[in-house]
Design a protein around this motif. Structure first.
Motif, PDB file in Angstrom:
ATOM      1  N   ILE A 111      15.371   3.395   7.632  1.00 24.96           N
ATOM      2  CA  ILE A 111      14.461   4.560   7.492  1.00 24.96           C
ATOM      3  C   ILE A 111      13.422   4.619   8.624  1.00 24.96           C
ATOM      4  N   LEU A 112      13.593   3.755   9.643  1.00 26.71           N
ATOM      5  CA  LEU A 112      12.737   3.866  10.834  1.00 26.71           C
ATOM      6  C   LEU A 112      13.385   4.852  11.804  1.00 26.71           C
ATOM      7  N   LYS A 113      12.563   5.620  12.500  1.00 25.01           N
ATOM      8  CA  LYS A 113      13.071   6.468  13.582  1.00 25.01           C
ATOM      9  C   LYS A 113      13.573   5.557  14.714  1.00 25.01           C
ATOM     10  N   PRO A 114      14.324   6.098  15.689  1.00 25.33           N
ATOM     11  CA  PRO A 114      14.968   5.241  16.702  1.00 25.33           C
ATOM     12  C   PRO A 114      14.021   4.259  17.401  1.00 25.33           C
ATOM     13  N   LYS A 115      12.772   4.655  17.639  1.00 22.17           N
ATOM     14  CA  LYS A 115      11.824   3.722  18.260  1.00 22.17           C
ATOM     15  C   LYS A 115      10.739   3.297  17.264  1.00 22.17           C
ATOM     16  N   GLY A 116      11.104   3.308  15.988  1.00 23.69           N
ATOM     17  CA  GLY A 116      10.135   3.015  14.935  1.00 23.69           C
ATOM     18  C   GLY A 116       9.691   1.557  14.912  1.00 23.69           C
ATOM     19  N   VAL A 117       8.495   1.334  14.391  1.00 20.20           N
ATOM     20  CA  VAL A 117       7.928  -0.018  14.325  1.00 20.20           C
ATOM     21  C   VAL A 117       7.612  -0.365  12.874  1.00 20.20           C
ATOM     22  N   TRP A 118       8.061  -1.535  12.467  1.00 18.50           N
ATOM     23  CA  TRP A 118       7.720  -2.108  11.160  1.00 18.50           C
ATOM     24  C   TRP A 118       6.671  -3.179  11.406  1.00 18.50           C
ATOM     25  N   VAL A 119       5.587  -3.151  10.656  1.00 17.66           N
ATOM     26  CA  VAL A 119       4.549  -4.177  10.805  1.00 17.66           C
ATOM     27  C   VAL A 119       4.343  -4.855   9.465  1.00 17.66           C
ATOM     28  N   SER A 120       4.340  -6.179   9.485  1.00 21.33           N
ATOM     29  CA  SER A 120       4.111  -6.957   8.265  1.00 21.33           C
ATOM     30  C   SER A 120       2.760  -7.662   8.329  1.00 21.33           C
ATOM     31  N   THR A 121       2.251  -8.017   7.150  1.00 22.94           N
ATOM     32  CA  THR A 121       1.008  -8.801   7.072  1.00 22.94           C
ATOM     33  C   THR A 121       1.287 -10.247   6.668  1.00 22.94           C
TER      34      THR A 121
END
Ligand SMILES: NC(=O)c1ccc[n+]([C@@H]2O[C@H](COP(=O)([O-])OP(=O)(O)OC[C@H]3O[C@@H](n4cnc5c(N)ncnc54)[C@H](OP(=O)(O)O)[C@@H]3O)[C@@H](O)[C@H]2O)c1
Length: 314
Positions: free
Chosen positions: A225-235
């Motif tokens: 569900i991220l766009k092609p240059k999407g970023v996921w950030v975790s804590t």
């Protein structure tokens, strides 16, 4: 002075209020008369010994990372506001100590407190707002118009992240239980998702940024569900996060990032500016006297706190 200490790793009954000597600031430190502190999940993880490899096991241990109060003394080499100035801030690292009448901090860990706020309100801001800002701005490179999803949007970091993402011009989806959706809309969320009803990772939504504040949505689940240059950030400091960050570090496409909050006076100044402009407000679930700190830890451990838990230090 009065201070909360942890006597051993364990339950909330390991926290005690004791009398200990007032600290003396080092030349590069500022002594603060603390008027309010806040509890974070980190305080409960430290108390339980989950972060032993970072904290060590020297007891008694002081507790707390957020503070608001007054400058009581300025070390000879510290660049800091004058004695008597109302300041707020957060500690770096693993040694908590803000749930005490006095504590000495490095000068970069504090800034002038937002005008018009009480000490209790100011103490609710530093750690969660710095985390949200550093995750969205530094790790995810947020830009106006981007779609941002915040998982765990009603908690301390999540509620700050909803506001800050809106201030930075994003379209925000907040994930929380249904009872928190009106609260999220009041913060400015454009869309709300109930994690009990909808699995966001199986949805048609697509995001430039997915901020997994709560820590139960691994990169591999979120990737579709991220766009092609999407970023996921975790804590969260978990092995799947380190692996995903390493695996995507040279990727031109979807990336995984981990935020590790650090104290920066510049960020505290930015947070103050947003508060004074009426764009950002502290969200306080409950306030406790220092003697009620065990109850504050217990509430934090429910994982259903809305905003922050504040400790008043009279
Ligand atoms: N790496 C760093 O620098 C850093 C900095 C700060 C915090 N953290 C970490 O970030 C995490 C969150 O911190 P926090 O202060 O925001 O915690 P918090 O305030 O305790 O978060 C509570 C929120 O979590 C929500 N929640 C509970 N179950 C959920 C689920 N299954 N899905 C989505 N949301 C759920 C709750 O909403 P409902 O009541 O609606 O369920 C509640 O509002 C903690 O693990 C903390 O240690 C890391």
């Amino acid at each position: 002075m009065k201070a909360a200490v942890i006597n051993a790793f364990g339950d909330t009954d390991q926290i005690e209020i004791v009398d200990i000597p007032r600290p003396a600031p080092q030349p590069d430190e500022v002594l603060v008369r603390v008027r309010a502190a806040a509890v974070n999940p980190k305080d409960t993880f430290i108390r339980k010994g989950y972060l032993k490899k970072y904290t060590g096991s020297d007891f008694p241990m002081l507790s707390g990372f957020d503070f608001a109060g007054e400058v009581a003394e300025v070390g000879a080499e510290a660049e800091a506001p004058a004695v008597g100035t109302a300041v707020y801030g957060m500690l770096d690292g693993w040694e908590g100590k803000t749930c005490a009448e006095y504590m000495a901090v490095k000068a970069h860990q504090l800034a002038v407190m937002p005008a018009e706020l009480s000490f209790e309100e100011a103490a609710a801001l530093p750690l969660v707002c710095s985390t949200a800002l550093q995750a969205l701005r530094d790790q995810a490179g947020i830009k106006p118009g981007q779609t941002v999803c915040i998982n765990g949007a009603a908690g301390g970091v999540g509620s700050a992240a909803v506001r800050i993402a809106k201030i930075l011009g994003a379209e925000v989806t907040g994930i929380a239980s249904a009872g928190n959706h009106d609260f999220l809309r009041d913060l400015g969320a454009d869309h709300c998702v109930d994690y009990n009803v909808e699995d966001i990772t199986a949805s048609e939504h697509r995001f430039d940024i997915f901020f997994d504040v709560f820590g139960n949505q691994p990169f591999d689940h979120v990737k579709p569900i991220l766009k092609p240059k999407g970023v996921w950030v975790s804590t969260v400091l978990q092995s799947h996060v380190f692996k995903s960050v390493e695996a995507t570090k040279d990727s031109p496409g979807k990336k995984a990032q981990l935020v590790i909050v650090a104290a920066h006076r510049g960020d505290l100044d930015q947070i103050r500016a947003w508060v004074e402009a009426g764009q950002l407000k502290p969200v306080i679930h409950a306030t406790y006297p220092l003697e009620g700190i065990r109850d504050a830890h217990a509430q934090q451990e429910t994982k259903h706190t809305r905003g922050k838990l504040v400790i008043r230090i009279d």
